[in-house]
Enzyme design. Structure first.
Site, PDB file in Angstrom:
ATOM      1  N   CYS A 154       0.793  -1.087  15.314  1.00  0.00           N
ATOM      2  CA  CYS A 154       0.950  -0.761  13.844  1.00  0.00           C
ATOM      3  C   CYS A 154       0.250  -2.024  13.194  1.00  0.00           C
ATOM      4  O   CYS A 154       0.673  -3.114  13.356  1.00  0.00           O
ATOM      5  CB  CYS A 154       2.179  -0.479  13.366  1.00  0.00           C
ATOM      6  SG  CYS A 154       2.427  -0.467  11.759  1.00  0.00           S
ATOM      7  N   SER A 198      12.134   6.829   7.333  1.00  0.00           N
ATOM      8  CA  SER A 198      11.301   6.712   8.764  1.00  0.00           C
ATOM      9  C   SER A 198      11.765   5.307   9.333  1.00  0.00           C
ATOM     10  O   SER A 198      11.503   4.259   8.448  1.00  0.00           O
ATOM     11  CB  SER A 198       9.990   6.923   8.997  1.00  0.00           C
ATOM     12  OG  SER A 198       9.537   6.587  10.315  1.00  0.00           O
ATOM     13  N   CYS A 223       5.651  -3.950  15.812  1.00  0.00           N
ATOM     14  CA  CYS A 223       5.243  -3.155  16.518  1.00  0.00           C
ATOM     15  C   CYS A 223       4.071  -3.026  17.209  1.00  0.00           C
ATOM     16  O   CYS A 223       3.073  -3.360  16.098  1.00  0.00           O
ATOM     17  CB  CYS A 223       5.532  -1.663  15.993  1.00  0.00           C
ATOM     18  SG  CYS A 223       7.194  -1.233  15.805  1.00  0.00           S
ATOM     19  N   GLY A 275       6.698  -1.750   6.147  1.00  0.00           N
ATOM     20  CA  GLY A 275       8.029  -2.327   6.205  1.00  0.00           C
ATOM     21  C   GLY A 275       9.209  -1.257   6.856  1.00  0.00           C
ATOM     22  O   GLY A 275       8.654  -0.233   7.198  1.00  0.00           O
ATOM     23  N   SER A 335      10.992   6.594  14.695  1.00  0.00           N
ATOM     24  CA  SER A 335       9.561   6.304  15.647  1.00  0.00           C
ATOM     25  C   SER A 335       9.947   5.986  16.897  1.00  0.00           C
ATOM     26  O   SER A 335      10.311   4.716  17.307  1.00  0.00           O
ATOM     27  CB  SER A 335       8.957   5.068  14.827  1.00  0.00           C
ATOM     28  OG  SER A 335       8.395   5.325  13.624  1.00  0.00           O
ATOM     29  N   LEU A 336       9.673   7.017  17.937  1.00  0.00           N
ATOM     30  CA  LEU A 336      10.250   6.957  19.002  1.00  0.00           C
ATOM     31  C   LEU A 336       9.050   6.186  20.025  1.00  0.00           C
ATOM     32  O   LEU A 336       9.388   5.153  20.599  1.00  0.00           O
ATOM     33  CB  LEU A 336      10.774   8.088  19.654  1.00  0.00           C
ATOM     34  CG  LEU A 336      11.610   8.191  21.034  1.00  0.00           C
ATOM     35  CD1 LEU A 336      13.053   7.125  20.866  1.00  0.00           C
ATOM     36  CD2 LEU A 336      11.888   9.662  21.003  1.00  0.00           C
ATOM     37  N   HIS A 337       8.060   6.898  20.183  1.00  0.00           N
ATOM     38  CA  HIS A 337       6.957   6.683  20.980  1.00  0.00           C
ATOM     39  C   HIS A 337       7.137   6.370  22.466  1.00  0.00           C
ATOM     40  O   HIS A 337       6.031   6.230  23.069  1.00  0.00           O
ATOM     41  CB  HIS A 337       6.157   5.409  20.372  1.00  0.00           C
ATOM     42  CG  HIS A 337       6.052   5.711  18.890  1.00  0.00           C
ATOM     43  ND1 HIS A 337       5.720   6.806  18.283  1.00  0.00           N
ATOM     44  CD2 HIS A 337       6.281   4.594  17.793  1.00  0.00           C
ATOM     45  CE1 HIS A 337       5.669   6.445  16.871  1.00  0.00           C
ATOM     46  NE2 HIS A 337       6.078   5.407  16.766  1.00  0.00           N
ATOM     47  N   GLU A 359       0.894  -1.170   0.093  1.00  0.00           N
ATOM     48  CA  GLU A 359      -0.047   0.171   0.080  1.00  0.00           C
ATOM     49  C   GLU A 359       0.852   1.222   0.034  1.00  0.00           C
ATOM     50  O   GLU A 359       2.048   1.427   0.709  1.00  0.00           O
ATOM     51  CB  GLU A 359      -0.909  -0.038   1.193  1.00  0.00           C
ATOM     52  CG  GLU A 359      -2.008  -1.249   1.157  1.00  0.00           C
ATOM     53  CD  GLU A 359      -2.794  -1.031   2.060  1.00  0.00           C
ATOM     54  OE1 GLU A 359      -4.108  -1.609   1.938  1.00  0.00           O
ATOM     55  OE2 GLU A 359      -2.874  -0.678   3.470  1.00  0.00           O
ATOM     56  N   CYS A 362      -1.430   7.079   9.395  1.00  0.00           N
ATOM     57  CA  CYS A 362      -0.153   6.335  10.126  1.00  0.00           C
ATOM     58  C   CYS A 362      -0.550   5.195  10.970  1.00  0.00           C
ATOM     59  O   CYS A 362      -1.417   5.240  11.811  1.00  0.00           O
ATOM     60  CB  CYS A 362       0.523   7.435  10.844  1.00  0.00           C
ATOM     61  SG  CYS A 362       2.192   7.021  11.356  1.00  0.00           S
ATOM     62  N   ASN A 401      -3.975   6.031  15.480  1.00  0.00           N
ATOM     63  CA  ASN A 401      -5.061   5.702  14.692  1.00  0.00           C
ATOM     64  C   ASN A 401      -5.308   4.170  14.972  1.00  0.00           C
ATOM     65  O   ASN A 401      -4.515   3.367  14.916  1.00  0.00           O
ATOM     66  CB  ASN A 401      -4.582   5.796  13.088  1.00  0.00           C
ATOM     67  CG  ASN A 401      -4.310   7.357  12.838  1.00  0.00           C
ATOM     68  OD1 ASN A 401      -5.093   8.071  12.972  1.00  0.00           O
ATOM     69  ND2 ASN A 401      -2.946   7.219  12.534  1.00  0.00           N
ATOM     70  N   CYS A 460       3.670   8.664   0.778  1.00  0.00           N
ATOM     71  CA  CYS A 460       3.939   7.698   1.457  1.00  0.00           C
ATOM     72  C   CYS A 460       4.111   6.331   0.892  1.00  0.00           C
ATOM     73  O   CYS A 460       2.992   5.866   0.354  1.00  0.00           O
ATOM     74  CB  CYS A 460       2.952   7.767   2.713  1.00  0.00           C
ATOM     75  SG  CYS A 460       3.206   6.641   3.904  1.00  0.00           S
ATOM     76  N   CYS A 513       6.073  -6.676   7.152  1.00  0.00           N
ATOM     77  CA  CYS A 513       7.071  -6.145   8.016  1.00  0.00           C
ATOM     78  C   CYS A 513       7.408  -7.224   9.347  1.00  0.00           C
ATOM     79  O   CYS A 513       6.575  -7.949   9.553  1.00  0.00           O
ATOM     80  CB  CYS A 513       6.637  -4.851   8.845  1.00  0.00           C
ATOM     81  SG  CYS A 513       8.022  -4.053   9.852  1.00  0.00           S
TER      82      CYS A 513
END
Length: 354
Positions: free
Chosen positions: A123, A199, A120, A167, A222-224, A96, A341, A298, A109, A116
């Protein structure tokens, strides 16, 4: 050339290799350059389009080579004008990619892998299996198709590219790097490297490699969570790539490239949205020049995270600002069509992987 029973994708050859092949085929070297331009500058997806080549040469190319072009399988348009594409690859795999239009930019994007391997927890792509890396031309094709879409739907060409689709780009290092090279090259799409952002979920040794390769594009992490316990919980990659390892890699990367880093931070309700979390993040931001993009969560059906509340989000962001952190709060785009995202996934795959 009779031995070429299995047709090889012509875009897997460098210009130098093509010149050699053409000479072996009894063709002049400059023809290779013409073909290369058709492939990468003009984005030709069939040899018949290459009108300045003789019919005989086009026939030879058709017999010996293929162009494994990516095709749009489905597209959905969101109420906010975001367009999500389901792309079909030459081997039947599906990925996608998304066109995100805003006032001042058109962003593509793009995906770098089929599925992947990083799992995570928040995601959707993380619930799919990783089937394979994308080739450079498959990443390039996504950009070409999304650029065409931007022009057709909104009359504006693509301005930015983010490797934030399906990915982990740094686990497809050579494919990602070659695709950037073709996108930015004068004999490719000639896009500015500064308009490209890669990213990563955080693979320390590959971040160092980006430094060694002195890349010109932007890096986003991508820290989070700026706390190992919490980050381990939502991003298993952190167990081998702790915040200390990432800190050292980012310092090395910055020393080599002088590029500031962007940290992406999704604020989950009652998980990483407290002032203590903001304090840890502000501390982590001291290591290298950076900015923080706070992203709203999301929802996906496999995970039970909830987006933080508005007042907590404000308090979090204002703490960072008071501590001289450059913060942007990003609103999600394309949420109604699962294009936002963390929502990209081939539905059946993700459900099977769960």
């Amino acid at each position: 050339m009779e031995k070429a029973l299995v047709k090889k994708d012509i875009r897997s050859y460098s210009l130098e290799n093509l010149k050699t092949l053409f000479t072996e085929m009894g063709e002049q070297g400059f023809r290779a350059k013409q073909v290369y331009e058709w492939l990468w500058k003009k984005s030709a997806w069939s040899f018949d389009e290459m009108t300045n080549l003789s019919k005989d040469l086009r026939e030879k190319l058709n017999q010996n080579f293929t162009i494994n072009a990516v095709a749009i399988d489905k597209q959905q348009i969101s109420s906010d004008r975001t367009i999500k594409n389901t792309f079909k690859l030459y081997d039947g795999n599906i990925i996608e990619g998304v066109l995100i239009p805003t006032e001042d930019r058109m962003t593509a994007c793009v995906s770098s892998q089929v599925g992947c391997s990083l799992t995570c927890k928040f995601c959707a792509t993380g619930y799919m299996d990783r089937k394979r890396n994308l080739n450079a031309d498959e990443i390039y094709d996504q950009v070409v198709l999304i650029d065409k879409q931007a022009r057709e739907h909104y009359g504006i060409p693509l301005s930015n590219i983010v490797y934030m689709g399906m990915g982990e780009p740094l686990l497809n290092y050579s494919g990602m790097m070659k695709s950037v090279e073709r996108l930015t090259a004068e004999d490719g799409l000639n896009m500015a490297a500064k308009r490209i952002t890669v990213s990563t979920a955080g693979i320390a040794k590959m971040i160092k490699k980006l430094g060694d390769d002195n890349v010109k594009f932007n890096l986003a992490l991508s820290l989070h969570a700026a706390n190992d316990t919490k980050r381990n919980e939502i991003m298993p990659i952190n167990e081998q790539n702790s915040l200390t390892a990432l800190r050292d890699a980012l310092k090395y990367y910055f020393a080599k490239t002088k590029n500031p880093v962007t940290y992406e931070y999704i604020v989950f309700n009652d998980f990483n949205d407290s002032l203590q979390d903001a304090k840890e993040l502000a501390q982590f931001c001291k290591h290298v020049p950076c900015k923080v993009n706070i992203i709203e969560y999301n929802p996906i059906s496999f995970a039970d995270f909830v987006n933080t509340e508005e007042d907590k989000l404000e308090a979090f962001a204002s703490y960072l600002r008071k501590n001289n952190v450059n913060v942007h709060i990003r609103k999600s785009r394309g949420k109604d069509i699962d294009a936002a995202c963390g929502q990209l996934a081939v539905k059946e795959e993700a459900a099977a992987g769960h």
